[in-house]
Design a protein around this motif. Structure first.
Motif, short mmCIF file in Angstrom:
data_model
loop_
_atom_site.label_atom_id
_atom_site.label_comp_id
_atom_site.label_asym_id
_atom_site.label_seq_id
_atom_site.Cartn_x
_atom_site.Cartn_y
_atom_site.Cartn_z
N ILE A 148 0.83 -1.21 0.00
CA ILE A 148 0.00 0.00 0.00
C ILE A 148 0.87 1.26 0.00
CG2 ILE A 148 -1.51 1.36 1.51
CD1 ILE A 148 -3.18 -0.62 0.21
N GLN A 178 1.66 2.99 -11.90
CA GLN A 178 0.76 2.45 -10.88
C GLN A 178 1.45 2.53 -9.52
OE1 GLN A 178 -2.44 1.22 -11.60
NE2 GLN A 178 -1.98 2.12 -13.60
N LYS A 181 -0.93 1.31 -4.04
CA LYS A 181 -2.35 1.36 -3.72
C LYS A 181 -3.18 0.93 -4.93
CE LYS A 181 -5.21 4.38 -0.87
NZ LYS A 181 -5.39 5.75 -0.35
N ASP A 182 -2.78 1.44 -6.10
CA ASP A 182 -3.47 1.07 -7.34
C ASP A 182 -3.40 -0.45 -7.53
OD1 ASP A 182 -3.86 3.75 -7.82
OD2 ASP A 182 -2.04 3.94 -9.03
N CYS A 184 -2.89 -2.79 -5.36
CA CYS A 184 -3.66 -3.56 -4.38
C CYS A 184 -5.16 -3.56 -4.69
CB CYS A 184 -3.42 -2.99 -2.98
SG CYS A 184 -1.76 -3.31 -2.37
N ALA A 185 -5.59 -2.52 -5.38
CA ALA A 185 -7.02 -2.42 -5.69
C ALA A 185 -7.39 -3.25 -6.91
CB ALA A 185 -7.39 -0.95 -5.91
N SER A 187 -8.00 -6.40 -9.36
CA SER A 187 -8.38 -7.80 -9.27
C SER A 187 -7.40 -8.65 -10.08
CB SER A 187 -9.79 -8.00 -9.80
OG SER A 187 -9.78 -7.77 -11.20
N LYS A 210 0.60 -8.65 0.55
CA LYS A 210 -0.49 -7.96 1.26
C LYS A 210 -0.82 -8.70 2.54
CE LYS A 210 -4.03 -6.95 -1.57
NZ LYS A 210 -4.82 -7.19 -2.81
#
Length: 331
Positions: A148, A178, A181-182, A184-185, A187, A210
């Motif tokens: 993150i 990226q 945070k990007d 981790c978001a 899929s 994570k």
DNA sequence: AAAGAGGAGTAGA
DNA sequence: TCTACTCCTCTTT
């Protein structure tokens, strides 16, 4: 070398309490190269504690073939409590002894208990190794363990590192600009869209990172019970303290992780501080990664080593050999 | 050819 | 100022 055939589990998806999917772990297992980051040498014995349940549930699908082998050995020698296996499986995994638990079975009642205990021990060891590997990567790349917090540069470093470790095709461009945070978001599907060849593997690795960060945070705010993983995270981290790392420190770090880097650099005589660089290009690449110097090569690295001659940090051994150096003051 | 040795200029902390 | 990077030439293995 990624696996196009991929047989992902469908239907009832396993999901650990912290969101690591069975798919992710299965992908990692299929893609990992000769056990390099997951091998289980030098593992500390597990420590009993309530928190352990969390670790186990997070990583309970991480059982690799290596770990399975350990279970089998444990079954064969139940009196030995989590031995300190010193495996060198990368080169010759086929030499690992295989003991068929079916043929060496215990009595049915005891068997279940022993098996469960051995399984827990192995799981704990594997978790410890995962955290150690992440810790090592953080040191070498000078990034934080929690994705993150990564900026775009950190993300690119992590991608390069993971691609390098798992011999994946380069996908850095697909994740240009990226942040962590990007990432981790995203899929798994989004990962695959950006990188059809290795998106799933990268997503799986990010999943592990994570989860490890989640666990670390949970440990730090939780009770004071000690776990193997917590021990690992609390180890002194000189290279992340803000001081720029020196080349000799970096080389020593690599030498202290023989199960991860033994194939590119290793001790010839640890007592005398004599070591050999087996893969000069590889070591130079790692150093370049660490120092953010993409143009680093062995020519430049060796020049830096030679600067240590005058300073009395490193020298050539009395009997000079190619790619062999000696720490003047061995630990 | 690859590695080793060392001079010299430069950059960054 | 120090350390490391870079480029270079020459020597050794």
């Amino acid at each position: 070398m990624s696996n196009p055939e991929g047989s992902l589990s469908e239907g009832t998806e396993y999901r650990s309490p912290i969101g690591m999917t069975e798919d992710s772990l299965a992908i990692l297992e299929r893609n990992r190269v000769s056990g390099e980051p997951w091998d289980i040498g030098e593992t500390k014995p597990c420590v009993e504690g309530q928190e352990r349940g969390v670790y186990l549930s997070c990583f309970d699908m991480l059982l690799t073939e290596d770990a399975t082998w350990l279970v089998k050995v444990s079954e064969a020698s139940p009196a030995v409590a989590v031995p300190m296996y010193r495996m060198e499986p990368q080169e010759e995994p086929e030499q690992c002894p295989v003991i068929d638990s079916q043929e060496h079975g215990l009595s049915p009642g005891l068997e279940g208990q022993e098996e469960e205990r051995s399984l827990e021990q192995v799981q704990s060891m594997v978790v410890g190794e995962v955290l150690k590997d992440i810790e090592t990567a953080c040191k070498l790349l000078n990034i934080t363990p929690d994705p993150i917090e990564w900026n775009t540069g950190n993300v690119q470093k992590w991608l390069l590192w993971t691609e390098h470790l798992y011999r994946l095709p380069h996908a850095g461009k697909a994740f240009m600009d990226q942040t962590g945070k990007d990432l981790c978001a995203m899929s798994e599907e989004e990962f695959r869209q950006r990188s059809p060849q290795c998106g799933d593997t990268l997503h799986a690795h990010l999943d592990i990172w994570k989860s490890a960060a989640w666990m670390k945070e949970r440990c730090s705010v939780g009770d004071t019970k000690t776990t193997a993983g917590e021990d690992l995270w609390s180890e002194a981290d000189s290279s992340c303290s803000g001081q720029p790392i020196h080349l000799w420190q970096f080389l020593r770090e690599l030498l202290l992780k023989p199960h991860s880097y033994g194939r590119c650099i290793h001790w010839l005589n640890k007592e005398n501080g004599i070591f050999k660089i087996e893969d000069s290009a590889h070591v130079a690449r790692l150093w370049g990664l660490r120092k953010n110097r993409p143009a680093m090569n062995y020519d430049k690295l060796s020049r830096s080593i030679r600067q240590y001659y005058k300073k009395g940090i490193i020298r050539k051994p009395d009997v000079s050999q190619r790619l062999v150096y000696q720490f003047v003051h061995p630990v």
